[in-house]
Motif scaffolding. Structure first.
Motif, PDB file in Angstrom:
ATOM      1  N   ALA A 184      41.242  -3.554 -72.641  1.00 41.41           N
ATOM      2  CA  ALA A 184      41.696  -2.600 -71.622  1.00 41.41           C
ATOM      3  C   ALA A 184      42.072  -1.264 -72.252  1.00 41.41           C
ATOM      4  O   ALA A 184      41.800  -0.198 -71.690  1.00 41.41           O
ATOM      5  N   ARG A 185      42.685  -1.317 -73.437  1.00 41.40           N
ATOM      6  CA  ARG A 185      43.076  -0.079 -74.122  1.00 41.40           C
ATOM      7  C   ARG A 185      41.853   0.752 -74.472  1.00 41.40           C
ATOM      8  O   ARG A 185      41.857   1.974 -74.330  1.00 41.40           O
ATOM      9  N   HIS A 186      40.792   0.119 -74.924  1.00 38.68           N
ATOM     10  CA  HIS A 186      39.591   0.848 -75.335  1.00 38.68           C
ATOM     11  C   HIS A 186      38.665   1.181 -74.156  1.00 38.68           C
ATOM     12  O   HIS A 186      38.058   2.244 -74.125  1.00 38.68           O
ATOM     13  N   SER A 187      38.534   0.267 -73.200  1.00 34.69           N
ATOM     14  CA  SER A 187      37.602   0.480 -72.097  1.00 34.69           C
ATOM     15  C   SER A 187      38.153   1.378 -70.994  1.00 34.69           C
ATOM     16  O   SER A 187      37.422   2.151 -70.395  1.00 34.69           O
ATOM     17  N   PHE A 188      39.434   1.242 -70.713  1.00 33.04           N
ATOM     18  CA  PHE A 188      40.016   1.963 -69.585  1.00 33.04           C
ATOM     19  C   PHE A 188      41.004   3.039 -70.028  1.00 33.04           C
ATOM     20  O   PHE A 188      41.750   3.559 -69.213  1.00 33.04           O
ATOM     21  N   ASP A 189      41.046   3.298 -71.328  1.00 29.59           N
ATOM     22  CA  ASP A 189      41.902   4.340 -71.883  1.00 29.59           C
ATOM     23  C   ASP A 189      43.375   4.136 -71.496  1.00 29.59           C
ATOM     24  O   ASP A 189      44.066   5.063 -71.101  1.00 29.59           O
ATOM     25  N   ILE A 190      43.821   2.872 -71.569  1.00 29.34           N
ATOM     26  CA  ILE A 190      45.227   2.549 -71.333  1.00 29.34           C
ATOM     27  C   ILE A 190      45.978   2.818 -72.626  1.00 29.34           C
ATOM     28  O   ILE A 190      45.490   2.516 -73.718  1.00 29.34           O
ATOM     29  N   GLY A 191      47.160   3.346 -72.535  1.00 30.67           N
ATOM     30  CA  GLY A 191      47.946   3.676 -73.714  1.00 30.67           C
ATOM     31  C   GLY A 191      48.384   2.446 -74.480  1.00 30.67           C
ATOM     32  O   GLY A 191      48.413   1.324 -73.959  1.00 30.67           O
ATOM     33  N   SER A 192      48.754   2.662 -75.733  1.00 24.55           N
ATOM     34  CA  SER A 192      49.208   1.562 -76.595  1.00 24.55           C
ATOM     35  C   SER A 192      50.471   0.921 -76.047  1.00 24.55           C
ATOM     36  O   SER A 192      50.643  -0.293 -76.121  1.00 24.55           O
ATOM     37  N   ARG A 193      51.371   1.731 -75.508  1.00 21.58           N
ATOM     38  CA  ARG A 193      52.616   1.189 -74.952  1.00 21.58           C
ATOM     39  C   ARG A 193      52.334   0.255 -73.782  1.00 21.58           C
ATOM     40  O   ARG A 193      52.950  -0.802 -73.667  1.00 21.58           O
ATOM     41  N   ALA A 194      51.430   0.630 -72.902  1.00 19.30           N
ATOM     42  CA  ALA A 194      51.097  -0.214 -71.748  1.00 19.30           C
ATOM     43  C   ALA A 194      50.462  -1.520 -72.202  1.00 19.30           C
ATOM     44  O   ALA A 194      50.771  -2.593 -71.661  1.00 19.30           O
ATOM     45  N   ALA A 195      49.587  -1.463 -73.198  1.00 19.16           N
ATOM     46  CA  ALA A 195      48.953  -2.673 -73.712  1.00 19.16           C
ATOM     47  C   ALA A 195      49.994  -3.583 -74.358  1.00 19.16           C
ATOM     48  O   ALA A 195      50.004  -4.801 -74.126  1.00 19.16           O
ATOM     49  N   PHE A 196      50.889  -2.998 -75.140  1.00 16.73           N
ATOM     50  CA  PHE A 196      51.951  -3.784 -75.780  1.00 16.73           C
ATOM     51  C   PHE A 196      52.863  -4.387 -74.718  1.00 16.73           C
ATOM     52  O   PHE A 196      53.260  -5.548 -74.825  1.00 16.73           O
ATOM     53  N   LEU A 197      53.208  -3.610 -73.685  1.00 14.05           N
ATOM     54  CA  LEU A 197      54.073  -4.101 -72.620  1.00 14.05           C
ATOM     55  C   LEU A 197      53.430  -5.283 -71.888  1.00 14.05           C
ATOM     56  O   LEU A 197      54.113  -6.256 -71.553  1.00 14.05           O
ATOM     57  N   ALA A 198      52.136  -5.208 -71.645  1.00 10.68           N
ATOM     58  CA  ALA A 198      51.442  -6.312 -70.971  1.00 10.68           C
ATOM     59  C   ALA A 198      51.526  -7.600 -71.791  1.00 10.68           C
ATOM     60  O   ALA A 198      51.806  -8.679 -71.251  1.00 10.68           O
ATOM     61  N   VAL A 199      51.313  -7.494 -73.104  1.00  6.08           N
ATOM     62  CA  VAL A 199      51.397  -8.684 -73.968  1.00  6.08           C
ATOM     63  C   VAL A 199      52.838  -9.181 -74.032  1.00  6.08           C
ATOM     64  O   VAL A 199      53.091 -10.396 -73.970  1.00  6.08           O
ATOM     65  N   ALA A 200      53.792  -8.257 -74.129  1.00  2.00           N
ATOM     66  CA  ALA A 200      55.204  -8.651 -74.179  1.00  2.00           C
ATOM     67  C   ALA A 200      55.610  -9.370 -72.895  1.00  2.00           C
ATOM     68  O   ALA A 200      56.341 -10.377 -72.947  1.00  2.00           O
ATOM     69  N   LEU A 201      55.149  -8.900 -71.756  1.00  2.00           N
ATOM     70  CA  LEU A 201      55.451  -9.570 -70.485  1.00  2.00           C
ATOM     71  C   LEU A 201      54.834 -10.963 -70.437  1.00  2.00           C
ATOM     72  O   LEU A 201      55.426 -11.900 -69.897  1.00  2.00           O
ATOM     73  N   TRP A 202      53.639 -11.100 -70.991  1.00  2.00           N
ATOM     74  CA  TRP A 202      52.992 -12.415 -71.042  1.00  2.00           C
ATOM     75  C   TRP A 202      53.834 -13.398 -71.865  1.00  2.00           C
ATOM     76  O   TRP A 202      54.056 -14.537 -71.455  1.00  2.00           O
ATOM     77  N   VAL A 203      54.317 -12.936 -73.016  1.00  2.00           N
ATOM     78  CA  VAL A 203      55.140 -13.795 -73.880  1.00  2.00           C
ATOM     79  C   VAL A 203      56.464 -14.120 -73.181  1.00  2.00           C
ATOM     80  O   VAL A 203      56.944 -15.258 -73.232  1.00  2.00           O
ATOM     81  N   LEU A 204      57.081 -13.131 -72.532  1.00  2.00           N
ATOM     82  CA  LEU A 204      58.333 -13.367 -71.806  1.00  2.00           C
ATOM     83  C   LEU A 204      58.137 -14.379 -70.674  1.00  2.00           C
ATOM     84  O   LEU A 204      59.018 -15.192 -70.392  1.00  2.00           O
ATOM     85  N   LYS A 205      56.973 -14.321 -70.038  1.00  2.00           N
ATOM     86  CA  LYS A 205      56.657 -15.307 -69.001  1.00  2.00           C
ATOM     87  C   LYS A 205      56.642 -16.712 -69.590  1.00  2.00           C
ATOM     88  O   LYS A 205      57.211 -17.652 -69.012  1.00  2.00           O
ATOM     89  N   ASP A 206      56.039 -16.865 -70.771  1.00  2.00           N
ATOM     90  CA  ASP A 206      56.006 -18.177 -71.420  1.00  2.00           C
ATOM     91  C   ASP A 206      57.410 -18.646 -71.778  1.00  2.00           C
ATOM     92  O   ASP A 206      57.744 -19.827 -71.614  1.00  2.00           O
ATOM     93  N   ILE A 207      58.248 -17.733 -72.242  1.00  2.00           N
ATOM     94  CA  ILE A 207      59.627 -18.085 -72.595  1.00  2.00           C
ATOM     95  C   ILE A 207      60.406 -18.475 -71.341  1.00  2.00           C
ATOM     96  O   ILE A 207      61.162 -19.457 -71.341  1.00  2.00           O
ATOM     97  N   ALA A 208      60.224 -17.735 -70.262  1.00  2.00           N
ATOM     98  CA  ALA A 208      60.936 -18.032 -69.014  1.00  2.00           C
ATOM     99  C   ALA A 208      60.495 -19.364 -68.411  1.00  2.00           C
ATOM    100  O   ALA A 208      61.295 -20.044 -67.759  1.00  2.00           O
ATOM    101  N   MET A 209      59.249 -19.750 -68.607  1.00  2.00           N
ATOM    102  CA  MET A 209      58.743 -20.994 -68.031  1.00  2.00           C
ATOM    103  C   MET A 209      59.205 -22.238 -68.787  1.00  2.00           C
ATOM    104  O   MET A 209      59.253 -23.333 -68.217  1.00  2.00           O
ATOM    105  N   PHE A 210      59.541 -22.094 -70.054  1.00  2.00           N
ATOM    106  CA  PHE A 210      59.873 -23.252 -70.873  1.00  2.00           C
ATOM    107  C   PHE A 210      60.959 -24.139 -70.261  1.00  2.00           C
ATOM    108  O   PHE A 210      60.787 -25.359 -70.202  1.00  2.00           O
ATOM    109  N   PRO A 211      62.087 -23.583 -69.789  1.00  2.00           N
ATOM    110  CA  PRO A 211      63.109 -24.474 -69.214  1.00  2.00           C
ATOM    111  C   PRO A 211      62.626 -25.258 -67.995  1.00  2.00           C
ATOM    112  O   PRO A 211      63.173 -26.310 -67.673  1.00  2.00           O
ATOM    113  N   LEU A 212      61.609 -24.775 -67.336  1.00  2.00           N
ATOM    114  CA  LEU A 212      61.109 -25.444 -66.142  1.00  2.00           C
ATOM    115  C   LEU A 212      60.077 -26.530 -66.445  1.00  2.00           C
ATOM    116  O   LEU A 212      59.906 -27.457 -65.644  1.00  2.00           O
TER     117      LEU A 212
END
Length: 142
Positions: free
Chosen positions: A36-64
């Motif tokens: 997405a960063r290379h094809s759609f010219d999304i900034g590095s911060r947005a790409a990092f934020l998307a991955v960070a949100l994905w990891v946070l989702k995994d952390i939030a799901m663990f107790p469930l």
């Protein structure tokens, strides 16, 4: 933790199993962010934020969901070791035995076993149980 009894939370093995199962999803999220960063010219911060949100989702799901990743009591045919049953036919050397409500293909270890005799599971060989006859003195086996 969400209805779990005190002291019955996840152990390190369960946490490791969950973390390892999340690695393919994280790798996919990183790949999608790079594309997405290379094809759609999304900034590095947005790409990092998307991955960070994905990891946070995994952390939030663990107790469930941790109970699904916790090792439970052994089940299936491997849980049959040591159990007893009844020979449904003469095992000469193979036949059928009933263990609880289930019929299993079995092979007699040693001598032939007559129909109706109590047997004990020694091991599993493919989908066939290896059994021996239980003598009258050992009838208290599971």
């Amino acid at each position: 933790m969400f209805g779990a009894r005190r002291g019955s939370g996840p152990d390190a093995r369960t946490l490791l199993r969950y973390a390892l199962m999340q690695l393919p999803g994280i790798a996919l999220a990183i790949s999608a962010a790079v594309i997405a960063r290379h094809s759609f010219d999304i900034g590095s911060r947005a790409a990092f934020l998307a991955v960070a949100l994905w990891v946070l989702k995994d952390i939030a799901m663990f107790p469930l969901v941790w109970r699904a990743y916790a090792p439970g009591p052994q089940s299936g045919p491997f849980a049959l070791d040591g159990r007893s049953g009844i020979a449904q036919e003469r095992l000469a050397p193979a036949g059928w035995v009933r263990i609880g409500p289930e019929l299993w293909r079995a092979r007699a270890v040693g001598n032939f076993i007559e129909a109706g005799a109590r047997v004990q599971v020694l091991s599993l060989d493919g989908f066939c149980l290896c059994v021996k006859e239980i003598e009258a003195g050992n009838a208290d086996a599971q």
